[in-house]
Design a protein around this motif. Structure first.
Motif, PDB file in Angstrom:
ATOM      1  N   LEU A  17      57.294  33.725  68.935  1.00 29.93           N
ATOM      2  CA  LEU A  17      57.438  33.759  70.382  1.00 29.93           C
ATOM      3  C   LEU A  17      58.899  33.994  70.753  1.00 29.93           C
ATOM      4  O   LEU A  17      59.799  33.494  70.082  1.00 29.93           O
ATOM      5  CB  LEU A  17      56.986  32.433  71.000  1.00 29.93           C
ATOM      6  N   PHE A  18      59.116  34.720  71.832  1.00 29.18           N
ATOM      7  CA  PHE A  18      60.461  34.950  72.352  1.00 29.18           C
ATOM      8  C   PHE A  18      60.553  34.359  73.746  1.00 29.18           C
ATOM      9  O   PHE A  18      59.695  34.620  74.591  1.00 29.18           O
ATOM     10  CB  PHE A  18      60.776  36.451  72.405  1.00 29.18           C
ATOM     11  N   GLY A  19      61.569  33.551  73.957  1.00 26.77           N
ATOM     12  CA  GLY A  19      61.757  32.936  75.265  1.00 26.77           C
ATOM     13  C   GLY A  19      63.205  33.021  75.705  1.00 26.77           C
ATOM     14  O   GLY A  19      64.117  33.022  74.887  1.00 26.77           O
ATOM     15  N   GLU A  20      63.390  33.097  77.016  1.00 32.45           N
ATOM     16  CA  GLU A  20      64.740  33.102  77.566  1.00 32.45           C
ATOM     17  C   GLU A  20      65.236  31.662  77.699  1.00 32.45           C
ATOM     18  O   GLU A  20      64.452  30.747  77.940  1.00 32.45           O
ATOM     19  CB  GLU A  20      64.765  33.779  78.936  1.00 32.45           C
ATOM     20  N   GLU A  21      66.523  31.484  77.521  1.00 33.00           N
ATOM     21  CA  GLU A  21      67.155  30.206  77.763  1.00 33.00           C
ATOM     22  C   GLU A  21      68.499  30.450  78.439  1.00 33.00           C
ATOM     23  O   GLU A  21      69.059  31.541  78.353  1.00 33.00           O
ATOM     24  CB  GLU A  21      67.306  29.391  76.482  1.00 33.00           C
ATOM     25  N   VAL A  22      68.972  29.428  79.123  1.00 33.28           N
ATOM     26  CA  VAL A  22      70.175  29.555  79.949  1.00 33.28           C
ATOM     27  C   VAL A  22      71.279  28.690  79.361  1.00 33.28           C
ATOM     28  O   VAL A  22      71.062  27.515  79.049  1.00 33.28           O
ATOM     29  CB  VAL A  22      69.890  29.119  81.398  1.00 33.28           C
ATOM     30  N   TRP A  23      72.456  29.283  79.242  1.00 31.73           N
ATOM     31  CA  TRP A  23      73.657  28.552  78.833  1.00 31.73           C
ATOM     32  C   TRP A  23      74.564  28.436  80.050  1.00 31.73           C
ATOM     33  O   TRP A  23      74.886  29.423  80.704  1.00 31.73           O
ATOM     34  CB  TRP A  23      74.387  29.286  77.714  1.00 31.73           C
ATOM     35  N   ALA A  24      74.955  27.216  80.366  1.00 27.35           N
ATOM     36  CA  ALA A  24      75.867  26.955  81.479  1.00 27.35           C
ATOM     37  C   ALA A  24      76.666  25.702  81.148  1.00 27.35           C
ATOM     38  O   ALA A  24      76.222  24.867  80.357  1.00 27.35           O
ATOM     39  CB  ALA A  24      75.092  26.760  82.773  1.00 27.35           C
ATOM     40  N   ARG A  25      77.821  25.580  81.764  1.00 25.25           N
ATOM     41  CA  ARG A  25      78.625  24.359  81.569  1.00 25.25           C
ATOM     42  C   ARG A  25      78.187  23.277  82.547  1.00 25.25           C
ATOM     43  O   ARG A  25      77.919  22.147  82.156  1.00 25.25           O
ATOM     44  CB  ARG A  25      80.109  24.663  81.750  1.00 25.25           C
ATOM     45  N   THR A  26      78.182  23.641  83.830  1.00 24.39           N
ATOM     46  CA  THR A  26      77.831  22.673  84.866  1.00 24.39           C
ATOM     47  C   THR A  26      77.044  23.354  85.978  1.00 24.39           C
ATOM     48  O   THR A  26      77.035  24.583  86.088  1.00 24.39           O
ATOM     49  CB  THR A  26      79.082  22.025  85.509  1.00 24.39           C
ATOM     50  N   ALA A  27      76.427  22.528  86.778  1.00 24.75           N
ATOM     51  CA  ALA A  27      75.760  22.964  88.007  1.00 24.75           C
ATOM     52  C   ALA A  27      75.881  21.820  88.999  1.00 24.75           C
ATOM     53  O   ALA A  27      76.170  20.675  88.612  1.00 24.75           O
ATOM     54  CB  ALA A  27      74.301  23.301  87.752  1.00 24.75           C
TER      55      ALA A  27
END
Length: 191
Positions: free
Chosen positions: A103-113
């Motif tokens: 399976l291929f899935g998107e993921e998000v990299w962020a420092r803060t929100a």
């Protein structure tokens, strides 16, 4: 109340739909929706106050009373990065990758929100002791601080976070207020 989310790794709040070549997608226009944030905070409040569902409902709303609070979607001060990650499903007996389960899935990299919770309506009458704005904010702040993971695949390392509320911030005074409020509601319930 403003809440800062610090990410300890990637996260995924999936849309539930795919697109060619991707099984799990994220909404690039709304990476961390308001409804998810409210649900996370409500779940945290339910864990902190397992024996006081009436207090949780008084703050977060329910079938008998609407909430006076509105959540906004998270804003990211730095541009988050969306990447694709591959996963496999393992056969429980052999421990090997199962056939046709890549399976291929998107993921998000962020420092803060950041997101805010704002009062938009009158505080509802509660079934318990009087609950003023400070009481509501106390429950909301403690619930926010109790959120430590969000999104999908949390048991596999995605979505680990720290949530830091401001206005009010977490401190000894706020925690004491929270414990006192909970005890007042327990005494009222048991009376």
């Amino acid at each position: 109340m403003r809440v800062t989310v610090t990410f300890h790794g990637p996260f995924r709040v999936a849309t539930g739909t795919g697109r060619p070549g991707i099984d799990d997608t994220v909404d690039r226009g709304d990476l961390l929706p308001a409804s998810s944030l409210k649900g996370l905070m409500r779940h945290s409040a339910e864990r902190l106050l397992p024996d006081l569902p009436q207090l949780v409902e008084a703050v977060f709303g329910g079938p008998r009373c609407p909430t006076a609070w509105g959540w906004e979607a998270a804003r990211f001060p730095d541009e988050p990065v969306v990447v694709t990650r591959a996963r496999v499903s393992l056969d429980e007996d052999s421990g090997a990758a199962r056939r046709d389960h890549l399976l291929f899935g998107e993921e998000v990299w962020a420092r803060t929100a950041e997101f805010t919770v704002t009062q938009f309506g009158p505080l509802p009458q509660s079934d318990g002791p009087p609950l003023d704005r400070d009481g509501h904010l106390t429950v909301l702040a403690c619930a926010a601080a109790g959120v430590h993971s969000l999104g999908a695949v949390r048991r596999r390392g995605l979505g680990w976070v720290q949530c830091t509320p401001e206005d009010p911030g977490i401190g000894e005074e706020l925690i004491t207020r929270f414990m006192t409020l909970a005890e007042q509601w327990r005494r009222h319930r048991d009376a």
